[in-house]
Design a protein around this motif. Structure first.
Motif, PDB file in Angstrom:
ATOM      1  N   THR A 154       0.781  -1.234   0.000  1.00 19.60           N
ATOM      2  CA  THR A 154       0.000   0.000   0.000  1.00 19.60           C
ATOM      3  C   THR A 154       0.819   1.293   0.000  1.00 19.60           C
ATOM      4  O   THR A 154       0.262   2.367   0.242  1.00 19.60           O
ATOM      5  CB  THR A 154      -0.967   0.010   1.206  1.00 19.60           C
ATOM      6  OG1 THR A 154      -0.256  -0.338   2.403  1.00 19.60           O
ATOM      7  CG2 THR A 154      -2.099  -0.980   0.996  1.00 19.60           C
ATOM      8  N   GLU A 155       2.100   1.226  -0.304  1.00 17.32           N
ATOM      9  CA  GLU A 155       2.896   2.458  -0.323  1.00 17.32           C
ATOM     10  C   GLU A 155       2.348   3.456  -1.338  1.00 17.32           C
ATOM     11  O   GLU A 155       2.223   4.657  -1.042  1.00 17.32           O
ATOM     12  CB  GLU A 155       4.358   2.167  -0.624  1.00 17.32           C
ATOM     13  CG  GLU A 155       5.215   3.431  -0.639  1.00 17.32           C
ATOM     14  CD  GLU A 155       6.682   3.167  -0.935  1.00 17.32           C
ATOM     15  OE1 GLU A 155       7.478   4.091  -0.742  1.00 17.32           O
ATOM     16  OE2 GLU A 155       7.023   2.042  -1.352  1.00 17.32           O
ATOM     17  N   ALA A 156       2.017   3.001  -2.544  1.00 14.26           N
ATOM     18  CA  ALA A 156       1.511   3.914  -3.579  1.00 14.26           C
ATOM     19  C   ALA A 156       0.184   4.542  -3.156  1.00 14.26           C
ATOM     20  O   ALA A 156      -0.071   5.728  -3.412  1.00 14.26           O
ATOM     21  CB  ALA A 156       1.351   3.168  -4.902  1.00 14.26           C
ATOM     22  N   PHE A 157      -0.666   3.751  -2.499  1.00 13.03           N
ATOM     23  CA  PHE A 157      -1.910   4.303  -1.980  1.00 13.03           C
ATOM     24  C   PHE A 157      -1.637   5.418  -0.984  1.00 13.03           C
ATOM     25  O   PHE A 157      -2.220   6.511  -1.067  1.00 13.03           O
ATOM     26  CB  PHE A 157      -2.764   3.223  -1.311  1.00 13.03           C
ATOM     27  CG  PHE A 157      -3.775   3.790  -0.353  1.00 13.03           C
ATOM     28  CD1 PHE A 157      -4.917   4.413  -0.829  1.00 13.03           C
ATOM     29  CD2 PHE A 157      -3.553   3.756   1.022  1.00 13.03           C
ATOM     30  CE1 PHE A 157      -5.831   4.988   0.046  1.00 13.03           C
ATOM     31  CE2 PHE A 157      -4.460   4.322   1.900  1.00 13.03           C
ATOM     32  CZ  PHE A 157      -5.607   4.939   1.416  1.00 13.03           C
ATOM     33  N   ALA A 158      -0.760   5.145  -0.009  1.00  8.12           N
ATOM     34  CA  ALA A 158      -0.480   6.123   1.039  1.00  8.12           C
ATOM     35  C   ALA A 158       0.088   7.410   0.457  1.00  8.12           C
ATOM     36  O   ALA A 158      -0.289   8.517   0.874  1.00  8.12           O
ATOM     37  CB  ALA A 158       0.483   5.524   2.062  1.00  8.12           C
TER      38      ALA A 158
END
Length: 237
Positions: A154-158
Motif C-alpha cells: 500500500t505504499e503507492a496508496f499512502a
C-alpha cells in the motif's frame, strides 16, 4: 471487522541501538495484545538489524492472538518458520540490503518458486500470504501458486492519498474483489497510518487484516501505545 496486526520491528530497532534488552520486545508484544492488538507481526532479515531470529522463538509462547512472520523465503527463513509454525507466513521479495520492503512479487515470473514454497508451508498447515502490487494479473498468479491470502502493498496508496488523490484506492479495490472472487483472503500493509486507514478500510472489500508498524509506533511516541491501538480499532470497526 478488519484485524489489526502490529509489526514490532521498530521496537527491536530501538532495543538494538543500545544493546541490552530495553525496550523489552516480549513485554511490548504482551502489552500490545493486552491493549487490544489482534496480532503480532515480525519481519526478520538475514542481517538481524532489527528482529533477531531468536526473537521469533521468544515471541512464540506469548503470542496468543495471531502470529505473522514476514520475509523472503530463503533457506534460513523457511527453516525458522517451519520450526515455529506461526499462524501465518507472509512472503516478501525483499533484497538483503533493502531498508524496507519496496516491491511485491511477480507471481507469473516466480510461479514455480512460489508454488514450491507455498506448498511446503501448506503441508505444515501454515497459512500463506504473498506480498503483491495492486495488479489484476498478479492476483491471478497468486491464485495459480496456491496462496491462501495476498497482502496488498500500500505504499503507492499512502503516497497518493497524502496528496489528495482519492482515486488511488481504485486499483486496490479491484484487486481485492478479484482475490475474493478467486477464493483468496485479502490483507494489506505498508505506510498505512491513522490518517489513511479509515478511508482505505471503507473502500477495500473483504479486508481481513492490516499489518502496521512504522506509523503506529511513531504515532505512539506522541499519543501513547494503548491509545493509538484503540484509535486504530475504532477506525477499523
Amino acid at each position: 471487522m478488519t484485524k489489526l496486526s502490529i509489526n514490532v520491528n521498530k521496537i527491536a530497532t530501538l532495543r538494538n541501538s543500545r544493546g541490552g534488552n530495553t525496550p523489552n520486545l516480549v513485554q511490548v508484544a504482551k502489552d500490545i495484545q493486552d491493549f487490544g492488538g489482534q496480532g503480532i507481526t515480525i519481519h526478520p532479515r538475514p542481517d538481524e538489524r532489527h528482529i533477531r531470529y531468536q526473537d521469533a522463538y521468544d515471541l512464540k509462547p506469548i503470542v496468543v492472538t495471531e502470529y505473522n512472520i514476514e520475509g523472503n523465503p530463503i533457506s534460513k527463513f523457511m527453516d525458522l518458520v517451519l520450526a515455529i509454525s506461526p499462524t501465518q507466513v507472509t512472503l516478501v521479495p525483499d533484497a538483503e540490503d533493502a531498508i524496507t520492503s519496496n516491491a511485491g512479487w511477480d507471481t507469473k515470473k516466480h510461479h514455480h518458486f512460489l508454488k514450491e514454497v507455498i506448498s511446503e508451508f501448506k503441508r505444515n498447515e501454515i497459512r500463506t500470504s504473498i506480498f503483491v502490487d495492486p495488479k489484476l494479473e498478479i492476483i491471478d498468479g497468486a491464485a495459480e501458486v496456491g496462496a491462501d491470502r495476498i497482502e496488498l502493498y500500500t505504499e503507492a496508496f499512502a503516497e497518493g492519498y497524502s496528496k489528495g488523490d482519492l482515486d488511488v484506492v481504485k486499483p486496490y479495490a479491484l484487486c481485492a474483489q478479484k482475490a475474493i472472487d478467486l477464493g483468496i483472503g485479502v490483507n494489506a500493509g505498508h505506510d498505512l497510518s491513522l490518517d489513511n486507514i479509515k478511508f482505505f478500510k471503507e473502500n477495500i472489500p473483504g479486508l481481513l487484516e492490516v499489518s502496521i508498524g512504522h506509523a503506529l509506533i511513531s504515532e505512539s511516541i506522541y499519543l501513547g501505545l494503548e491509545n493509538v491501538i484503540n484509535m486504530y480499532m475504532h477506525r477499523l470497526k
